[in-house]
Each structure stands twice: as structure tokens, then as C-alpha cells.
Design an enzyme around this catalytic site. Structure first.
Site, PDB file in Angstrom:
ATOM      1  N   GLU A  29     -15.231 -16.199  27.678  1.00 57.00           N
ATOM      2  CA  GLU A  29     -16.163 -16.466  28.759  1.00 57.00           C
ATOM      3  C   GLU A  29     -17.585 -16.251  28.261  1.00 57.00           C
ATOM      4  O   GLU A  29     -17.847 -15.327  27.490  1.00 57.00           O
ATOM      5  CB  GLU A  29     -15.889 -15.539  29.957  1.00 57.00           C
ATOM      6  CG  GLU A  29     -14.560 -15.792  30.621  1.00 57.00           C
ATOM      7  CD  GLU A  29     -14.375 -15.036  31.931  1.00 57.00           C
ATOM      8  OE1 GLU A  29     -15.333 -14.400  32.423  1.00 57.00           O
ATOM      9  OE2 GLU A  29     -13.257 -15.092  32.468  1.00 57.00           O
ATOM     10  N   HIS A  89     -21.214 -17.461  34.739  1.00 54.03           N
ATOM     11  CA  HIS A  89     -20.230 -17.219  33.688  1.00 54.03           C
ATOM     12  C   HIS A  89     -19.210 -18.349  33.703  1.00 54.03           C
ATOM     13  O   HIS A  89     -19.231 -19.194  34.586  1.00 54.03           O
ATOM     14  CB  HIS A  89     -19.568 -15.843  33.822  1.00 54.03           C
ATOM     15  CG  HIS A  89     -18.596 -15.689  34.945  1.00 54.03           C
ATOM     16  ND1 HIS A  89     -18.976 -15.516  36.261  1.00 54.03           N
ATOM     17  CD2 HIS A  89     -17.242 -15.682  34.957  1.00 54.03           C
ATOM     18  CE1 HIS A  89     -17.905 -15.382  37.025  1.00 54.03           C
ATOM     19  NE2 HIS A  89     -16.831 -15.496  36.259  1.00 54.03           N
ATOM     20  N   HIS A  91     -15.089 -19.783  33.220  1.00 57.36           N
ATOM     21  CA  HIS A  91     -13.650 -19.557  33.261  1.00 57.36           C
ATOM     22  C   HIS A  91     -13.037 -20.635  32.360  1.00 57.36           C
ATOM     23  O   HIS A  91     -12.780 -21.738  32.828  1.00 57.36           O
ATOM     24  CB  HIS A  91     -13.104 -19.700  34.686  1.00 57.36           C
ATOM     25  CG  HIS A  91     -13.419 -18.560  35.594  1.00 57.36           C
ATOM     26  ND1 HIS A  91     -13.115 -18.588  36.937  1.00 57.36           N
ATOM     27  CD2 HIS A  91     -14.001 -17.364  35.369  1.00 57.36           C
ATOM     28  CE1 HIS A  91     -13.500 -17.453  37.493  1.00 57.36           C
ATOM     29  NE2 HIS A  91     -14.047 -16.696  36.571  1.00 57.36           N
ATOM     30  N   ASP A 102     -13.963 -10.733  39.527  1.00 60.92           N
ATOM     31  CA  ASP A 102     -15.336 -11.108  39.873  1.00 60.92           C
ATOM     32  C   ASP A 102     -15.740 -10.460  41.193  1.00 60.92           C
ATOM     33  O   ASP A 102     -16.852  -9.938  41.324  1.00 60.92           O
ATOM     34  CB  ASP A 102     -15.484 -12.628  39.985  1.00 60.92           C
ATOM     35  CG  ASP A 102     -15.291 -13.345  38.659  1.00 60.92           C
ATOM     36  OD1 ASP A 102     -15.487 -12.716  37.596  1.00 60.92           O
ATOM     37  OD2 ASP A 102     -14.941 -14.542  38.689  1.00 60.92           O
TER      38      ASP A 102
END
Length: 145
Positions: A29, A89, A91, A102
Site C-alpha cells: 500500500e 492510500h 488497496h 482503516d
């Protein structure tokens, strides 16, 4: 009279750079911070993005921005007269929606959390809301410019 629906205005060039970085960083990530104009209930506007290193113990399934690097980015934003708009971010193998982790780690009320999914390629944005005991992510619209 109320303002515009909550949303995140993102320049196409910034969105494209984050997508490129997510592809380059896979299978781990990637993460970073957005600077710009923050509106808690309206449309926040991204003016800049600051990539950050992912220092999570398991970077393939988690992200964590080093606290010292985060502070340096926040100070840089302040020096430029920008506000903290939110965070982003990726995935690499998951949906563009917040995971349970999260949700557990979200700490910035009313800020945007943009998530890039690589499989399938999709981008989603969410606002972290805290209202008493009710803490949740609300989906928000992304407006490209």
C-alpha cells in the site's frame, strides 16, 4: 441555505500521479497527505499531495505514515498556507472502500480519506465522521478538475 454536498475536488493530474504511484508501489500500500482548502461540510479542494513512506509492519495490507514524517508534512502545509484536507492510500488487492482497520485507525474528523483500488482500478473517497458515540465513514463524491 446549505453549502454544496460534501465532496472532494481533485485535480486530474494529482489523481493520475496517485494512481501511478499505487501501481508502482504494488503489492504494498502507498500513502500520503492532501493539502488545500478544507471544508468540513462542503467541498474540500485538493491543491497538493505529499507522498509519505508506508512504515506499517505489514505494508501489503496496512498503511501507517511515520509520525515524524507526518509532522514535517503538516508543518510544510502550514508554511504554504494550506490546510490538511485528508489522506490517501491504496488497496492493491481490495475494494476502494475503508477496511475495518482503516475505520479503527481513522482519527481526523471531517477529513477525506481517498482510497485507490488496483483490482479493479477504482478510486473512492470517504469522510470520517464523529458524532458522539457514532463514528463512521460516509462516502463522498469525487469531483475531478
Amino acid at each position: 441555505m446549505t453549502g454544496p454536498d460534501p465532496g472532494l475536488v481533485v485535480p486530474t493530474a494529482i489523481r493520475d500521479r496517485i494512481l501511478e504511484r499505487a501501481r508502482e508501489g504494488a503489492p504494498e500500500e502507498i500513502c500520503g497527505i492532501f493539502g488545500g482548502d478544507f471544508e468540513p461540510e462542503g467541498q474540500s479542494r485538493v491543491r497538493s499531495q505529499y507522498p509519505a513512506g508506508n512504515v506499517a509492519e505489514t505494508p501489503r495490507t496496512r498503511y501507517r505514515i511515520d509520525p515524524e514524517e507526518q509532522l514535517a508534512i503538516f508543518e510544510h502545509l502550514e508554511d504554504r498556507g494550506e490546510e490538511i484536507v485528508g489522506f490517501y492510500h491504496s488497496h492493491p488487492r481490495g475494494p476502494p472502500s475503508p477496511s475495518a482497520t482503516d475505520e479503527a485507525q481513522a482519527t481526523w474528523p471531517d477529513r477525506s480519506y481517498l482510497i485507490v483500488s488496483l483490482e479493479p482500478l477504482e478510486v473512492g473517497s470517504w469522510r470520517w465522521r464523529e458524532d458522539g458515540d457514532d463514528e463512521r465513514f460516509d462516502r463522498e463524491r469525487i469531483v475531478l478538475e
